[in-house]
Design an enzyme around this catalytic site. Structure first.
Site, PDB file in Angstrom:
ATOM      1  N   CYS A 169      80.849  57.216  54.676  1.00 60.52           N
ATOM      2  CA  CYS A 169      82.256  57.480  54.968  1.00 60.52           C
ATOM      3  C   CYS A 169      82.520  58.959  55.206  1.00 60.52           C
ATOM      4  O   CYS A 169      83.170  59.613  54.392  1.00 60.52           O
ATOM      5  CB  CYS A 169      83.132  56.930  53.850  1.00 60.52           C
ATOM      6  SG  CYS A 169      82.893  55.171  53.605  1.00 60.52           S
ATOM      7  N   VAL A 170      82.001  59.498  56.306  1.00 63.87           N
ATOM      8  CA  VAL A 170      82.258  60.907  56.645  1.00 63.87           C
ATOM      9  C   VAL A 170      82.805  61.017  58.061  1.00 63.87           C
ATOM     10  O   VAL A 170      82.558  60.176  58.888  1.00 63.87           O
ATOM     11  CB  VAL A 170      80.998  61.794  56.542  1.00 63.87           C
ATOM     12  CG1 VAL A 170      80.674  62.051  55.108  1.00 63.87           C
ATOM     13  CG2 VAL A 170      79.840  61.176  57.280  1.00 63.87           C
TER      14      VAL A 170
END
Lengths: 493, 114
Positions: B113-114
């Site tokens: 989740c970046v």
């Protein structure tokens, strides 16, 4: 495209026009969003590392794929009453359309809950004309050929990777048709065809290698934790320990792997909360991940990644597993992992539940409230799939000077626009516009900070905020707890 | 799917579809200079493709960390260790530390989740 005005907070103004970037929207989406396609993973090494080859049931020959696809739709209709109900009961009332941020962002009819479902519903209906030899073989063959000719798998792939599985449509639908479940089912079929977006496949490959989404090895995790506790010590004067792989502990803490990369403030908050509560806790270097990308793709990976947490809890002989800040992972955790843990007499709760309880009981002594105006964005999978609604609010109300509720909150929350595995660079124009309604709703409260305990939100919203030039900052919930515990400026957390 | 390559000193360096190195061990300073054409910006003039001392400082730190730990360091650590504020890093690498600077340092594209 039809120019549709949306009634939004009483104003008859299109929400898109409220953005300073509206002219760019016109250029991008005048003909809908069919041009924005999630790429398909082509690297055989990656696919076999995550065992997709084992799940693959059909050759990549287009006509084989179509036949397989309709057979699987038939199977779903027979085995899943929910799926059959979603296919049968839609009356095309249209109530879901403007509830979907994807439609709000693109105005593409295929990119609305009913439009997306109809891509499958049309196949389902035609399949019902097949008599399977009851009437006569010739008409069946003719019907089947027409059906196969009518299927456009590329289009289905495109629009089924423009759904964030946020379930806002399901909340509003009078029949409770849950598009997220249809999306999950269809994506499962794509996985069985060996098709998955590279971003998701490579993230899963990391979980296979290291037990987390970011390929963080134990050495790297220890280094980041050393850095984090030394910052805590600089800021608070307190010596804390970030415990990893303690042989046995009462509490196993599962962080989001991004807390080791972009969201150090959240990691500080979690370490501080558990230390201040005097818990006997540890993390497990093989399970530094609350996220579960299997939820977006297929049951096999969903279970596998869930089992990773159960195994870590058993390894550490934990009595309780504390789930860190994550949105979609909570849905997988609460509905799949917690019942599995319960079989072994282990509890599973969220860090926000723990913190809210500790604040209520006076077990966490705050130094002073953070001087900030904040509003809360309910992550979809907490509010609509995980029943975690009041705890984060309780925490924020105790830790900040002013908490403002936004209009589209709780179960009616607007999606960030990048959930359901859509955190893809190739979908960026879609993401920045799908996230816009939520940012606008937060902006309208006049808050300085938009807060959510979700790593996808933490990755997505800063981009949306920057793109639309909105004076908002984005933070996690535990970040505020840490700031309030020690009287620290939230921007330095 | 067409693979992209770049030629460095007679060697063919393979890139993935996002332009990140397929094999991070193929990195060297010449490779960094080529990747910089797309990622590095002169913070004063806004011109792309300019590699200055500050860019090198960031890239060398990232590379060193990557070789030791197999991941890019947390953004906060990068800021602290190089003494370059985050805002300045975004001026130097418009795609940001994770997708811009780490790419020049030869790291693979960040996942999760970046």
């Amino acid at each position: 495209m039809v120019n549709v005005k949306v009634k939004y907070r009483g104003e008859v103004k299109d929400i898109l026009e409220a953005s300073p970037r509206y002219s760019e929207w016109v250029k991008e989406f005048s003909n809908g969003s069919g041009h924005l396609k999630a790429r398909v993973e082509a690297d055989e090494g990656t696919l076999s590392a995550i065992e997709v080859n084992k799940l693959t049931k059909v050759k990549p020959n287009p006509s084989d794929r179509k036949l397989y696809f309709i057979n699987r739709i038939g199977e779903l209709a027979r085995s899943s009453r929910a799926f059959r109900n979603y296919m049968e009961s839609c009356t095309h009332c249209g109530f879901c359309i403007d509830k979907c941020q994807m439609w709000l962002a693109t105005r593409d009819p295929n990119n609305s809950p009913v439009g997306r479902a109809d891509l499958i519903r049309n196949i389902y209906r035609r399949m019902r004309k097949l008599t399977f030899g009851l009437v006569d073989k010739v008409s069946d063959e003719k019907e089947l050929k027409q059906l196969l000719d009518s299927i456009d798998l590329d289009k289905i792939w495109t629009y089924y990777y423009q759904c964030t599985e946020c379930r806002r449509c399901a909340y509003f639908c009078p029949f409770g048709i849950d598009q997220a479940e249809i999306t999950r089912s269809i994506r499962q079929i794509f996985v069985e065809m060996g098709m998955m977006p590279p971003f998701i496949a490579k993230t899963m490959e990391c979980v296979y290698k290291t037990g987390n989404n970011m390929c963080i090895t134990k050495d790297a995790a220890l280094n980041v934790i050393d850095f984090t506790v030394s910052e805590i010590s600089e800021q608070t004067g307190k010596k804390m320990e970030g415990v990893v792989d303690k042989d046995t502990a009462d509490v196993l803490y599962i962080p989001s792997s991004t807390d080791f990369f972009t969201n150090i403030g959240t990691l500080k908050g979690a370490i501080a909360i558990m230390t201040e509560l005097g818990l006997n806790w540890t993390m497990d270097s093989q399970a530094l991940e609350v996220g579960n990308f299997g939820l977006f793709e297929d049951e096999y990976h969903l279970r596998r990644f869930g089992d990773n947490i159960v195994n870590a809890a058993l390894r550490r002989r934990a009595k309780m597993v504390i789930f860190g800040e994550c949105g979609h992972g909570w849905r997988a955790f609460k509905n799949y992992v917690v019942p599995r843990l319960a079989e072994h007499g282990i509890d599973g709760i969220s860090i926000t539940q723990l913190t809210a309880w500790a604040l209520r009981k006076g077990k966490l002594k705050l130094s002073n409230k953070v001087d900030a105006v904040v509003t809360y964005h309910d992550p979809c999978n907490l509010a609509r799939a995980g029943d975690l609604i009041e705890e984060p609010r309780e925490i924020l109300k105790s830790t900040v000077k002013e908490f403002r509720e936004r209009e589209h909150n709780r179960e009616r929350t607007l999606c960030c626009g990048a959930g359901g595995g859509l955190l893809l660079d190739e979908l960026m124009p879609l993401r920045v516009w799908a996230g816009w309604p939520s940012v606008y709703d937060a902006y309208r409260t006049g808050a300085q900070y938009m807060v959510a305990p979700c790593s996808i939100d933490k990755a997505q919203f800063p981009l949306v905020i920057e793109y639309h030039k909105v004076p908002l900052k984005f933070r996690g919930v535990s970040d505020f707890v840490y700031a309030a515990l020690y009287g620290i400026d939230i921007d330095s957390v | 799917m067409s693979l992209k390559y770049m030629e460095v000193g007679g060697r063919k360096i393979e890139l993935d579809e996002d332009g990140f190195l397929k094999d991070p061990s193929t990195w060297n300073e010449e490779v960094a200079k080529i990747l910089c054409k797309e990622e590095c910006r002169d913070p004063d003039t806004g011109q792309m493709g300019v590699m200055k001392d500050e860019h090198w400082k960031v890239v060398k730190y990232l590379r060193q960390y990557w070789e030791r730990f197999g991941m890019c360091p947390p953004i906060r650590m990068l800021v602290k260790e190089t003494g370059i504020p985050l805002q300045r890093i975004y001026q130097l690498f418009p795609n940001g530390p994770a997708k811009g600077a780490c790419r020049v340092a030869g790291a693979p594209k960040p996942t999760g989740c970046v």
